[in-house]
Design an enzyme around this catalytic site. Structure first.
Site, PDB file in Angstrom:
ATOM      1  N   PRO A  16      -6.139   4.293  -1.582  1.00 14.65           N
ATOM      2  CA  PRO A  16      -4.691   3.893  -2.718  1.00 14.65           C
ATOM      3  C   PRO A  16      -4.066   3.367  -1.904  1.00 14.65           C
ATOM      4  CG  PRO A  16      -5.360   6.071  -1.130  1.00 14.65           C
ATOM      5  CD  PRO A  16      -5.469   5.201  -0.549  1.00 14.65           C
ATOM      6  N   CYS A 100       0.950   8.666   4.882  1.00 17.40           N
ATOM      7  CA  CYS A 100       1.890   7.178   5.317  1.00 17.40           C
ATOM      8  C   CYS A 100       3.263   7.235   6.035  1.00 17.40           C
ATOM      9  CB  CYS A 100       2.539   7.425   3.616  1.00 17.40           C
ATOM     10  SG  CYS A 100       3.747   6.048   3.783  1.00 17.40           S
TER      11      CYS A 100
END
Length: 331
Positions: A16, A100
């Site tokens: 992703p 992240c």
């Protein structure tokens, strides 16, 4: 590899990436051989409030499945409700973003920041596990920084809370995407848990994917930046093609990708996506730098495509028989 009941039929799969792994690109990667695709990160609160951007990220093609939907957040209640919504939308897997590294994300306690408080994150995963019946997975980093390399601790906690699989990007949050990914951390996680582990980081070919699997023992490999402008990276047959065959393959993939972008997005966002992806697809073209500069001056998806074709069609001796293939693929 299996994640719960979900079969992953290939070694490598698309990672992703925010602003990149939307439905058109995921479908292209799937058609090229990606064993599973994962949505861009979706903020749990935005998904629950029906924010148009979150809804757009959640959109997918039926042909993509199996599909994982990735959530971003820190509040267990919001995340649990958002996970339920993902399952209702058709997610085959719900994934929690714990990797992240961007300051605007970690500064709010989300993403890689979840690795800093293992006990609190355990409660988040417990709530998520109770909320959905589909497999639950997490994507983590090596740790917050070099002084806090706790991927093994976090992975063991996740296993104890009922997570079905783990993806490890071994760089730390402080490294972001710089330096070399220390694959040894992936192996340490593999040896510490009984769950299937996916490795991620510094893989730019299927040969490197196989090497990562051999060196770390991971069950599958995620490829992110290595697939930008090169979704055929997932096709084991690509390298065996002749130069003319590779060029024809690329032409078909690029043309289909542009068509999907035009069909899927409104013109303003289609322009952004077309510029971004065609700029990546210039890799290996003659005068690629000049082509990219012209691409970013365009004002419509059609104009971007015309510029790209101009450079694609410039004669190259080894591909003279297929030089016009690309322009014939899209109206």
């Amino acid at each position: 590899m299996k994640i719960g009941p979900v079969e992953i039929p290939a070694l490598a799969r698309l990672a992703p990436m925010a602003g990149v792994t939307n439905a058109p690109f995921r479908l292209i990667a799937r058609e090229c051989g990606s064993g599973l695709t994962t949505s861009e990160e979706m903020d749990a609160a935005a998904l629950l409030t029906g924010h148009p951007h979150a809804d757009a990220i959640a959109a997918y093609y039926p042909e993509e499945r199996p599909l994982a939907m990735q959530l971003l957040g820190k509040d267990s209640g919001l995340l649990a409700r958002a996970a339920e919504r993902c399952q209702l939308l058709g997610a085959d897997i719900v994934d929690l973003n714990m990797g992240c590294p961007m300051p605007k994300i970690t500064g709010t306690g989300k993403g890689a920041a979840l690795m800093r408080d293992v006990c609190a994150t355990a409660l988040v995963l417990r709530a998520l596990r109770k909320a959905v019946s589909v497999p639950l997975t997490v994507k983590i980093r090596g740790g917050w920084d070099d002084e806090h390399l706790n991927a093994v601790e976090v992975a063991q906690m996740a296993e104890a809370e009922g997570v079905d699989a783990i993806t490890v990007h071994p760089r730390t949050r402080s490294q972001r995407f710089t330096g070399k990914a220390p694959w040894t951390i992936i192996r340490e996680v593999v040896e510490a848990v009984t769950l299937p582990v996916t490795g991620n980081g510094d893989v730019h070919s299927m040969a490197e994917a196989r090497r990562m699997a051999a060196e770390t023992g991971c069950a599958s490999v995620m490829i992110g930046r290595g697939a930008l402008g090169r979704p055929w990276i997932f096709d084991e047959r690509f390298d065996a093609l002749t130069p003319a065959g590779q060029r024809d393959y690329k032409a078909r993939v690029i043309a289909r990708h542009v068509t999907l972008i035009r069909e899927h997005f409104r013109e303003k966002y289609a322009l952004i996506q077309t510029k971004k992806h065609l700029a990546w697809y210039t890799e290996g073209l003659g005068h690629a730098t000049e082509c990219r500069a012209r691409i970013f001056q365009t004002r419509s998806p059609e104009e971007v495509w015309d510029v790209f074709q101009t450079y694609w069609d410039r004669p190259r001796p080894e591909t003279s028989q297929t030089a016009s293939t690309l322009s014939a693929r899209i109206a």
